[in-house]
Design an enzyme around this catalytic site. Structure first.
Site, PDB file in Angstrom:
ATOM      1  N   SER A 145       0.212  -1.272  -0.141  1.00 52.22           N
ATOM      2  CA  SER A 145       0.351  -0.261  -0.257  1.00 52.22           C
ATOM      3  C   SER A 145       0.628   1.470   0.185  1.00 52.22           C
ATOM      4  O   SER A 145       0.300   2.238  -0.142  1.00 52.22           O
ATOM      5  CB  SER A 145      -0.972  -0.456   1.177  1.00 52.22           C
ATOM      6  OG  SER A 145      -0.605   0.097   2.518  1.00 52.22           O
ATOM      7  N   HIS A 198      -5.833  -3.823  -1.048  1.00 50.23           N
ATOM      8  CA  HIS A 198      -5.691  -2.497  -2.458  1.00 50.23           C
ATOM      9  C   HIS A 198      -5.778  -3.511  -3.865  1.00 50.23           C
ATOM     10  O   HIS A 198      -4.931  -2.578  -4.905  1.00 50.23           O
ATOM     11  CB  HIS A 198      -4.009  -2.265  -2.025  1.00 50.23           C
ATOM     12  CG  HIS A 198      -4.043  -1.390  -0.997  1.00 50.23           C
ATOM     13  ND1 HIS A 198      -4.651   0.287  -0.716  1.00 50.23           N
ATOM     14  CD2 HIS A 198      -3.995  -1.481   0.734  1.00 50.23           C
ATOM     15  CE1 HIS A 198      -4.449   0.871   0.474  1.00 50.23           C
ATOM     16  NE2 HIS A 198      -4.431  -0.418   1.759  1.00 50.23           N
ATOM     17  N   LYS A 257     -12.280  -0.357   1.219  1.00 46.96           N
ATOM     18  CA  LYS A 257     -12.335   0.563  -0.553  1.00 46.96           C
ATOM     19  C   LYS A 257     -12.959   0.267  -0.823  1.00 46.96           C
ATOM     20  O   LYS A 257     -13.537   0.517  -1.418  1.00 46.96           O
ATOM     21  CB  LYS A 257     -10.435  -0.789  -0.085  1.00 46.96           C
ATOM     22  CG  LYS A 257      -9.602  -0.312   1.020  1.00 46.96           C
ATOM     23  CD  LYS A 257      -8.076  -0.635   0.994  1.00 46.96           C
ATOM     24  CE  LYS A 257      -7.307  -0.151   1.890  1.00 46.96           C
ATOM     25  NZ  LYS A 257      -7.474  -0.257   3.109  1.00 46.96           N
TER      26      LYS A 257
END
Length: 432
Positions: free
Chosen positions: A219, A247, A278
């Site tokens: 990340s 991610h 996310k």
């Protein structure tokens, strides 16, 4: 009249936000308690001063609007372009996602007031777990309050003192903390260094199980783990492969399944942990997906699962709808590549150094913590929300401004961000 002990205690509360929230009772401290409190205050004040002096103080800006590519920040009249969120697909404010969350809130309430095995499992939780396992093409899945909890809850259950875990040195803090909790033999290999990993695997052959743990995408740098090569080594040395896909889930790979799909190893990665917070709606929640027998054991022994309240229905509803949208079409996920390429190409041409490759995490490398902080503040003055990252979030000497591209950004948004970077970069002689 307020007693002296009470007055002294109030002086220790230097945070204005705490003073506004806390109503202190009128009680009396002993002289020993006052001495200990004064000592603690002095130690903490010194520590806080050191953070400020180093230029690594992490302030919090207050957003007064929905999360999205365009936001409003407290104290500023004009709108701000947001390039600092993990809202990769722009789904956190998607009308259908919000509608699904509101429906779940109305039908199932604000929360369960309990943990899963006692009084906290609803049919919508089971439905989302089924969707997640189908999305990742795995046997089963288990929900957590966050992926931090998922990472904290797996290693201790899976690994014993007879086993070994081999972890990339730049893995996320939650993986590091989760590994610390287990009693397995611990090996840390150099970042994405396959030779070092192989050396560690050879050394670990004496143990019963060997588990390789890695982020799919790291990340802070936006670099992608070499999963195919890692799986080759795992096959050669009879190891299991664990990947944190926080991610990557939702937008990496042809159908947004993650780095294992991107690199063609979906059938060779044994365990995946990821997040709902996310790309999948941006609210909260995490999960583990993998072999059914592992998921069943986690339900029996994983401490963050057993001792934390159930994920709220509204969060489950929003994430479920985000998954539906992704499984219906990969159009949103596919827009990420072009937008990412546009930003990286223009920034590199301007003279900036960017870490990572082909990922919407685009770290603008600066090196100096104070420089990263002041440049981020200047960017805000130009209508761009970004944050300077410094130690301990990243290693010393590796300070950067981490830019994050969203599918919701327009080409004009990206160009405006680049222009602001060029202006600020020239001001501080970062570029000519």
């Amino acid at each position: 009249m307020m007693n002296r002990s009470y007055q002294l205690f109030r002086t220790c509360l230097t945070c204005s936000s705490l003073r506004s929230l806390v109503v202190l009772p009128q009680f009396t401290f002993s002289s020993a308690q006052l001495s200990s409190l004064a000592q603690l205050t002095q130690i903490l004040d010194t520590e806080l001063k050191g953070i400020r002096d180093a230029g690594t103080w992490k302030g919090e800006r207050v957003i007064v609007s929905k999360q999205g590519p365009h936001i409003h920040v407290e104290g500023r009249k004009e709108g701000i372009l947001n390039f600092c969120a993990n809202n990769y697909l722009g789904l956190s404010s998607h009308p259908e996602v919000i509608k699904s969350a509101a429906k779940a809130l109305e039908e199932y309430g604000a929360g369960l007031s309990s943990v899963r095995f006692i009084c906290g499992t609803q049919n919508l939780h089971k439905s989302l777990e089924t969707k997640l396992s189908k999305f990742h093409q795995r046997e089963d899945a288990i929900l957590y309050a966050s992926c931090f909890d998922a990472n904290a809850g797996i290693f201790e259950v899976l690994l014993t003192p007879e086993d070994a875990v081999l972890s990339d040195e730049l893995n996320h803090a939650s993986i590091i903390d989760g590994i610390r909790l287990c009693k397995a033999n611990k090996y840390r290999y150099k970042h994405m260094d396959l030779n070092d990993l192989e050396d560690k695997l050879k050394e670990a052959q004496k143990h019963r199980l060997r588990l390789i743990a890695t982020d799919g995408v790291f990340s802070m740098d936006g670099d992608i783990s070499p999963l195919k090569d890692i799986c080759d080594l795992a096959d050669q040395y009879k190891a299991l492969v664990f990947v944190d896909e926080c991610h990557a889930t939702g937008f990496m790979g042809p159908r947004g399944r993650g780095t294992d799909e991107l690199l063609g190893v979906m059938d060779r990665v044994h365990i995946i942990n990821s997040t709902l917070g996310k790309a999948l709606g941006g609210a909260a929640g995490g999960y583990t997906t993998g072999p059914k027998v592992l998921i069943e054991l986690l339900r029996q022994r994983s401490r963050p699962y057993l001792f934390s309240n159930t994920l709220p229905p509204a969060v489950v509803g929003s994430a479920s709808k985000a998954l539906d949208l992704l499984m219906e079409s990969n159009v949103i996920a596919q827009t990420m590549a072009d937008k990412t390429k546009r930003f990286r190409t223009k920034m590199t041409a301007a003279g900036f150094t960017l870490a990572g490759k082909d990922h919407p995490i685009c770290p603008v490398m600066l090196g100096d913590a104070r420089l990263a902080s002041v440049m981020a503040e200047d960017m805000l003055e130009r209508g761009i929300y970004v944050i300077g990252f410094s130690f301990p979030v990243v290693p010393k000497g590796k300070a950067r401004i981490r830019v994050q591209i969203s599918a919701a950004h327009s080409d004009q948004d990206i160009d405006q961000c680049v222009e602001a970077f060029i202006d600020v970069g020239r001001k501080y002689d970062v570029i000519s």
